[in-house]
Design a protein around this motif. Structure first.
Motif, PDB file in Angstrom:
ATOM      1  N   GLN A  32       0.818  -1.219   0.000  1.00  0.00           N
ATOM      2  CA  GLN A  32       0.000   0.000   0.000  1.00  0.00           C
ATOM      3  C   GLN A  32       0.852   1.270   0.000  1.00  0.00           C
ATOM      4  O   GLN A  32       0.383   2.335   0.377  1.00  0.00           O
ATOM      5  CB  GLN A  32      -0.939  -0.010   1.203  1.00  0.00           C
ATOM      6  CG  GLN A  32      -1.944  -1.145   1.154  1.00  0.00           C
ATOM      7  CD  GLN A  32      -2.802  -1.215   2.393  1.00  0.00           C
ATOM      8  OE1 GLN A  32      -2.585  -0.495   3.359  1.00  0.00           O
ATOM      9  NE2 GLN A  32      -3.799  -2.081   2.357  1.00  0.00           N
ATOM     10  N   THR A  33       2.087   1.160  -0.457  1.00  0.00           N
ATOM     11  CA  THR A  33       2.980   2.305  -0.522  1.00  0.00           C
ATOM     12  C   THR A  33       2.472   3.303  -1.558  1.00  0.00           C
ATOM     13  O   THR A  33       2.033   2.920  -2.638  1.00  0.00           O
ATOM     14  CB  THR A  33       4.397   1.858  -0.901  1.00  0.00           C
ATOM     15  OG1 THR A  33       4.833   0.924   0.064  1.00  0.00           O
ATOM     16  CG2 THR A  33       5.359   3.017  -0.947  1.00  0.00           C
ATOM     17  N   LYS A  34       2.551   4.596  -1.195  1.00  0.00           N
ATOM     18  CA  LYS A  34       2.122   5.652  -2.119  1.00  0.00           C
ATOM     19  C   LYS A  34       3.326   6.546  -2.410  1.00  0.00           C
ATOM     20  O   LYS A  34       3.673   7.430  -1.615  1.00  0.00           O
ATOM     21  CB  LYS A  34       0.976   6.447  -1.501  1.00  0.00           C
ATOM     22  CG  LYS A  34      -0.251   5.580  -1.270  1.00  0.00           C
ATOM     23  CD  LYS A  34      -1.345   6.340  -0.610  1.00  0.00           C
ATOM     24  CE  LYS A  34      -2.512   5.386  -0.383  1.00  0.00           C
ATOM     25  NZ  LYS A  34      -3.328   5.782   0.733  1.00  0.00           N
ATOM     26  N   PRO A  35       3.987   6.327  -3.566  1.00  0.00           N
ATOM     27  CA  PRO A  35       5.198   7.101  -3.879  1.00  0.00           C
ATOM     28  C   PRO A  35       4.966   8.604  -3.940  1.00  0.00           C
ATOM     29  O   PRO A  35       5.846   9.386  -3.585  1.00  0.00           O
ATOM     30  CB  PRO A  35       5.622   6.562  -5.250  1.00  0.00           C
ATOM     31  CG  PRO A  35       4.915   5.262  -5.406  1.00  0.00           C
ATOM     32  CD  PRO A  35       3.690   5.334  -4.568  1.00  0.00           C
ATOM     33  N   GLU A  36       3.782   9.026  -4.377  1.00  0.00           N
ATOM     34  CA  GLU A  36       3.508  10.472  -4.480  1.00  0.00           C
ATOM     35  C   GLU A  36       3.535  11.120  -3.098  1.00  0.00           C
ATOM     36  O   GLU A  36       4.112  12.199  -2.916  1.00  0.00           O
ATOM     37  CB  GLU A  36       2.133  10.732  -5.123  1.00  0.00           C
ATOM     38  CG  GLU A  36       1.910  10.064  -6.458  1.00  0.00           C
ATOM     39  CD  GLU A  36       1.454   8.609  -6.334  1.00  0.00           C
ATOM     40  OE1 GLU A  36       0.872   8.209  -5.305  1.00  0.00           O
ATOM     41  OE2 GLU A  36       1.705   7.855  -7.279  1.00  0.00           O
ATOM     42  N   GLU A  37       2.914  10.459  -2.109  1.00  0.00           N
ATOM     43  CA  GLU A  37       2.899  11.008  -0.757  1.00  0.00           C
ATOM     44  C   GLU A  37       4.295  11.005  -0.146  1.00  0.00           C
ATOM     45  O   GLU A  37       4.653  11.911   0.603  1.00  0.00           O
ATOM     46  CB  GLU A  37       1.932  10.215   0.121  1.00  0.00           C
ATOM     47  CG  GLU A  37       0.475  10.430  -0.259  1.00  0.00           C
ATOM     48  CD  GLU A  37      -0.492   9.671   0.641  1.00  0.00           C
ATOM     49  OE1 GLU A  37      -0.068   9.230   1.736  1.00  0.00           O
ATOM     50  OE2 GLU A  37      -1.644   9.507   0.246  1.00  0.00           O
ATOM     51  N   VAL A  88       6.162  14.057  -1.475  1.00  0.00           N
ATOM     52  CA  VAL A  88       5.715  15.281  -0.802  1.00  0.00           C
ATOM     53  C   VAL A  88       6.333  15.364   0.588  1.00  0.00           C
ATOM     54  O   VAL A  88       6.806  16.415   1.031  1.00  0.00           O
ATOM     55  CB  VAL A  88       4.161  15.329  -0.736  1.00  0.00           C
ATOM     56  CG1 VAL A  88       3.690  16.454   0.166  1.00  0.00           C
ATOM     57  CG2 VAL A  88       3.594  15.461  -2.133  1.00  0.00           C
ATOM     58  N   PHE A  89       6.344  14.238   1.290  1.00  0.00           N
ATOM     59  CA  PHE A  89       6.920  14.204   2.643  1.00  0.00           C
ATOM     60  C   PHE A  89       8.410  14.527   2.607  1.00  0.00           C
ATOM     61  O   PHE A  89       8.890  15.311   3.431  1.00  0.00           O
ATOM     62  CB  PHE A  89       6.686  12.816   3.253  1.00  0.00           C
ATOM     63  CG  PHE A  89       7.274  12.649   4.618  1.00  0.00           C
ATOM     64  CD1 PHE A  89       6.631  13.176   5.728  1.00  0.00           C
ATOM     65  CD2 PHE A  89       8.477  11.983   4.801  1.00  0.00           C
ATOM     66  CE1 PHE A  89       7.166  13.040   6.995  1.00  0.00           C
ATOM     67  CE2 PHE A  89       9.018  11.826   6.060  1.00  0.00           C
ATOM     68  CZ  PHE A  89       8.363  12.354   7.170  1.00  0.00           C
ATOM     69  N   ARG A  90       9.141  13.924   1.648  1.00  0.00           N
ATOM     70  CA  ARG A  90      10.575  14.194   1.555  1.00  0.00           C
ATOM     71  C   ARG A  90      10.857  15.657   1.224  1.00  0.00           C
ATOM     72  O   ARG A  90      11.829  16.240   1.714  1.00  0.00           O
ATOM     73  CB  ARG A  90      11.203  13.293   0.478  1.00  0.00           C
ATOM     74  CG  ARG A  90      11.387  11.886   0.935  1.00  0.00           C
ATOM     75  CD  ARG A  90      12.278  11.108  -0.029  1.00  0.00           C
ATOM     76  NE  ARG A  90      12.206   9.709   0.295  1.00  0.00           N
ATOM     77  CZ  ARG A  90      11.593   8.776  -0.439  1.00  0.00           C
ATOM     78  NH1 ARG A  90      11.013   9.111  -1.565  1.00  0.00           N
ATOM     79  NH2 ARG A  90      11.574   7.526  -0.055  1.00  0.00           N
ATOM     80  N   ALA A  91      10.019  16.258   0.383  1.00  0.00           N
ATOM     81  CA  ALA A  91      10.219  17.652  -0.001  1.00  0.00           C
ATOM     82  C   ALA A  91       9.998  18.583   1.191  1.00  0.00           C
ATOM     83  O   ALA A  91      10.622  19.644   1.283  1.00  0.00           O
ATOM     84  CB  ALA A  91       9.276  18.024  -1.141  1.00  0.00           C
ATOM     85  N   ALA A  92       9.125  18.188   2.131  1.00  0.00           N
ATOM     86  CA  ALA A  92       8.829  19.015   3.282  1.00  0.00           C
ATOM     87  C   ALA A  92       9.857  18.877   4.404  1.00  0.00           C
ATOM     88  O   ALA A  92       9.848  19.650   5.346  1.00  0.00           O
ATOM     89  CB  ALA A  92       7.438  18.669   3.817  1.00  0.00           C
ATOM     90  N   LEU A  93      10.766  17.922   4.317  1.00  0.00           N
ATOM     91  CA  LEU A  93      11.773  17.726   5.355  1.00  0.00           C
ATOM     92  C   LEU A  93      12.758  18.895   5.368  1.00  0.00           C
ATOM     93  O   LEU A  93      13.160  19.382   4.307  1.00  0.00           O
ATOM     94  CB  LEU A  93      12.533  16.420   5.128  1.00  0.00           C
ATOM     95  CG  LEU A  93      11.795  15.131   5.427  1.00  0.00           C
ATOM     96  CD1 LEU A  93      12.661  13.922   5.049  1.00  0.00           C
ATOM     97  CD2 LEU A  93      11.441  15.035   6.903  1.00  0.00           C
ATOM     98  N   PRO A  94      13.169  19.321   6.563  1.00  0.00           N
ATOM     99  CA  PRO A  94      14.138  20.431   6.615  1.00  0.00           C
ATOM    100  C   PRO A  94      15.546  20.025   6.186  1.00  0.00           C
ATOM    101  O   PRO A  94      16.353  20.869   5.837  1.00  0.00           O
ATOM    102  CB  PRO A  94      14.125  20.845   8.093  1.00  0.00           C
ATOM    103  CG  PRO A  94      13.613  19.668   8.824  1.00  0.00           C
ATOM    104  CD  PRO A  94      12.716  18.906   7.872  1.00  0.00           C
ATOM    105  N   ILE A  95      15.829  18.724   6.193  1.00  0.00           N
ATOM    106  CA  ILE A  95      17.143  18.248   5.789  1.00  0.00           C
ATOM    107  C   ILE A  95      17.107  17.930   4.296  1.00  0.00           C
ATOM    108  O   ILE A  95      16.230  17.234   3.820  1.00  0.00           O
ATOM    109  CB  ILE A  95      17.532  16.988   6.581  1.00  0.00           C
ATOM    110  CG1 ILE A  95      17.516  17.284   8.063  1.00  0.00           C
ATOM    111  CG2 ILE A  95      18.882  16.468   6.141  1.00  0.00           C
ATOM    112  CD1 ILE A  95      17.681  16.060   8.932  1.00  0.00           C
ATOM    113  N   SER A  96      18.075  18.437   3.545  1.00  0.00           N
ATOM    114  CA  SER A  96      18.082  18.195   2.106  1.00  0.00           C
ATOM    115  C   SER A  96      18.661  16.855   1.787  1.00  0.00           C
ATOM    116  O   SER A  96      19.627  16.426   2.201  1.00  0.00           O
ATOM    117  CB  SER A  96      18.873  19.247   1.380  1.00  0.00           C
ATOM    118  OG  SER A  96      18.422  20.512   1.714  1.00  0.00           O
TER     119      SER A  96
END
Length: 113
Positions: A97-102, A105-113
């Motif tokens: 049930q993995t959702k790559p799109e979500e 989005v989560f990775r983009a919102a992380l403060p660490i690049s």
């Protein structure tokens, strides 16, 4: 006399270091055939020719028998692959049930690049 015999024994031992060591039977595949097997593994199987999508020892065993007319045990094929520096790699499991799109989005919102 004792020093002379000891000196001769040392020279004999030094001569043994450059001799190739042979324990067990001779390899059934020549160096050229082993290189060919390494090339097959590196390229991966052909679905039409080999009937598989990834190599297993039993599949390589059949291909070796067909191409070289040499019968090897499945375990011997595994030993050959280790000798040729190939390792077993498996794909990391993924939840159904993995959702790559979500995740993106989560990775983009992380403060660490």
């Amino acid at each position: 006399m004792e020093g002379l015999a000891n000196s001769a024994a040392i020279k004999e031992l030094e001569g043994l270091t450059d001799r190739p060591r042979r324990n067990g039977p001779r390899p059934r595949l020549s160096a050229e055939q082993q290189a060919q097997v390494a090339e097959w593994v590196g390229q991966g199987p052909d679905l039409e020719r080999d009937g598989v999508v990834r190599w297993r020892c039993v599949d390589l065993q059949r291909r070796i028998l067909k191409e070289f007319a040499v019968s090897l045990h499945e375990r011997t094929v595994g030993k050959l692959l280790r000798k040729l520096s190939f390792r077993r790699l498996s794909v990391r499991p993924q939840h159904p049930q993995t959702k790559p799109e979500e995740q993106a989005v989560f990775r983009a919102a992380l403060p660490i690049s």
